[in-house]
Design an enzyme around this catalytic site. Structure first.
Site, PDB file in Angstrom:
ATOM      1  CD  GLU A  70      -1.631   1.700   3.072  1.00  0.00           C
ATOM      2  OE1 GLU A  70      -1.431   2.714   3.253  1.00  0.00           O
ATOM      3  OE2 GLU A  70      -1.993   0.813   3.766  1.00  0.00           O
ATOM      4  CG  HIS A  71       3.348   2.638   3.500  1.00  0.00           C
ATOM      5  ND1 HIS A  71       3.981   3.276   4.336  1.00  0.00           N
ATOM      6  CD2 HIS A  71       2.177   2.492   4.154  1.00  0.00           C
ATOM      7  CE1 HIS A  71       3.391   3.637   5.479  1.00  0.00           C
ATOM      8  NE2 HIS A  71       2.355   2.831   5.237  1.00  0.00           N
ATOM      9  CD  GLU A 142       2.951   2.762   9.888  1.00  0.00           C
ATOM     10  OE1 GLU A 142       1.771   2.358  10.006  1.00  0.00           O
ATOM     11  OE2 GLU A 142       3.508   3.324   8.938  1.00  0.00           O
TER      12      GLU A 142
END
Length: 433
Positions: A70-71, A142
């Site tokens: 996704e990133h 993260e």
């Protein structure tokens, strides 16, 4: 296009499937100025094991790969998709869940341009060893940040208790070690397998003209060539010994001033197919609202006794292949919190069977919530259920809620709630805190 009408609500959904398999849903709202678009693929963090149709070899991918992919899709050779959206006046975002990955934008201008940006960046992967290595460091930060978040650790610990030895026991972002195992080849392989248009759906809602918007989509897709669709056999990769096991309780010393307690119930019953599954989900939401919603008698008693406070919350999670409910709160009386709530949940049918009046009021409130949500474009788009519930939308929830009876709620509670399916996870204040 097929026009699906909801006469009582004054709503309609236009739906079609393109030649390449992309499912398109359009909901015109001429009285709105904003447009919200979201494209999703049926691929999430729980999809870590699968077989391709031409081989029996089990493919295993590192935990966190869906989130990593996704990133990376936003970054291209000479630009970043976020910058393009910003140039054309749109806000953009993306998210990965256990079973799907979604990319979205909202805008009041340049709808055509922003729609094409959405379709183009999701359908044109570009990964290099250098950019992948850089992203690993970003995602590691993260992951470490979430490791210091008490509420996230509480939730993640409970899910791990409910599904030990299974992909669900891993954070959606994976671990630092698993992320470091992801390669450029992994990303391209996963993209080719799960990002084919036939495994995706596009939902547009707001100030759009249906005919014009569909023409834009068709022209965009006609310019692209896609390989034949791959339909993988999804495997859950679970530890068979732990397949039906639940870790009943666990405690962790953490930097909190007050204890944080989470109680979870894992459903071992089979989820009904199609829209009946959505009805089942709504029944779970309604029965636990009756049991422990802020207006319930038992919640008020627990609140007045100081056992729960405003931090108390609960959520019903129903996705492809699993479903569970969890409750959490901060408390100065963790032992009593656990005992009282566990007993109340296990005796839910006895508590609820006399609440005929309360049930009717709660059902009306739930229907009212859905009507209010119809004024929020994001809610309309993000509550589209895709293949999980036979393409149900927010507009399908109201008739399903109207069908619910107290008897059905009691039957649902009897199927879902079980002592073996329950778990407790607690964050305890460290002694030096």
């Amino acid at each position: 296009m097929k026009k699906i009408e909801y006469p009582l609500l004054g709503e309609c959904v236009y739906r079609t499937v393109l030649k390449n398999g992309l499912k398109v849903n359009l909901v015109p709202r001429p009285n709105f100025h904003k447009v919200y678009g979201i494209i999703s693929t049926d691929f999430g963090s729980n999809d870590t094991h699968f077989c391709l149709p031409d081989t029996q070899e089990v493919r295993k991918v590192p935990a966190g790969s869906a989130h990593f992919l996704e990133h990376k899709l936003f970054e291209k050779k000479d630009h970043d998709a976020f910058e393009l959206f910003g140039h054309f006046g749109a806000d953009a975002n993306a998210f990965t869940s256990y079973t799907k990955t979604s990319f979205l934008f909202s805008t009041t201008t340049n709808v055509k341009e922003n729609l094409e940006i959405l379709l183009d960046f999701v359908q044109s992967p570009y990964f290099t060893a250098k950019s992948v290595a850089k992203e690993k460091g970003i995602i590691a930060q993260e992951i470490n940040m979430y490791a210091d978040d008490a509420d996230w650790r509480l939730y993640a610990g409970l899910v791990k208790n409910l599904y030990p030895g299974q992909p669900l026991s891993y954070d959606i972002a994976g671990t630092v070690d698993s992320v470091n195992q992801i390669s450029v080849k992994d990303l391209y392989d996963l993209y080719q397998t799960f990002y084919h248009p036939s495994n995706m759906d596009l939902f547009m809602v707001g100030a759009i003209d249906v005919t014009e918007t569909l023409e834009w989509i068709n022209k965009n897709q006609a310019k692209k060539e896609f390989a034949p669709a791959i339909v993988p056999q999804r495997l859950d990769g679970r530890n068979e010994v732990a397949a039906k096991a639940v870790n009943p309780e666990q405690q962790l010393a953490f930097s909190v001033k007050r204890a944080k307690v989470a109680i979870g119930i894992r459903g071992f019953d089979r989820l009904p197919a199609g829209k009946a599954g959505l009805k089942y989900k709504l029944a779970l939401q309604l029965l636990f609202y009756l049991l422990l919603g802020e207006s319930s008698q038992d919640y008020q008693e627990l609140y007045n006794q100081g056992i729960v406070d405003d931090s108390f919350d609960y959520s019903v999670v129903v996705e492809r292949g699993f479903h569970f409910v969890w409750f959490s709160g901060d408390t100065d009386q963790p032992a009593i919190f656990r005992a009282k709530l566990t007993s109340l949940i296990l005796h839910a049918t006895s508590v609820l069977k006399t609440q005929t009046v309360e049930f009717q009021l709660a059902k009306k409130e739930f229907i009212g919530r859905q009507i209010r949500a119809m004024n929020v474009l994001e809610a309309i788009a993000e509550q589209y259920e895709g293949s999980l519930f036979d393409d149900a939308t927010l507009f399908d929830k109201i008739p399903l809620l109207q069908e619910l009876t107290l008897e059905y709620l009691l039957e649902t509670a009897a199927k879902f709630i079980s002592q073996p399916g329950m778990s407790v996870y607690e964050l305890c204040p460290k002694e030096d805190d």
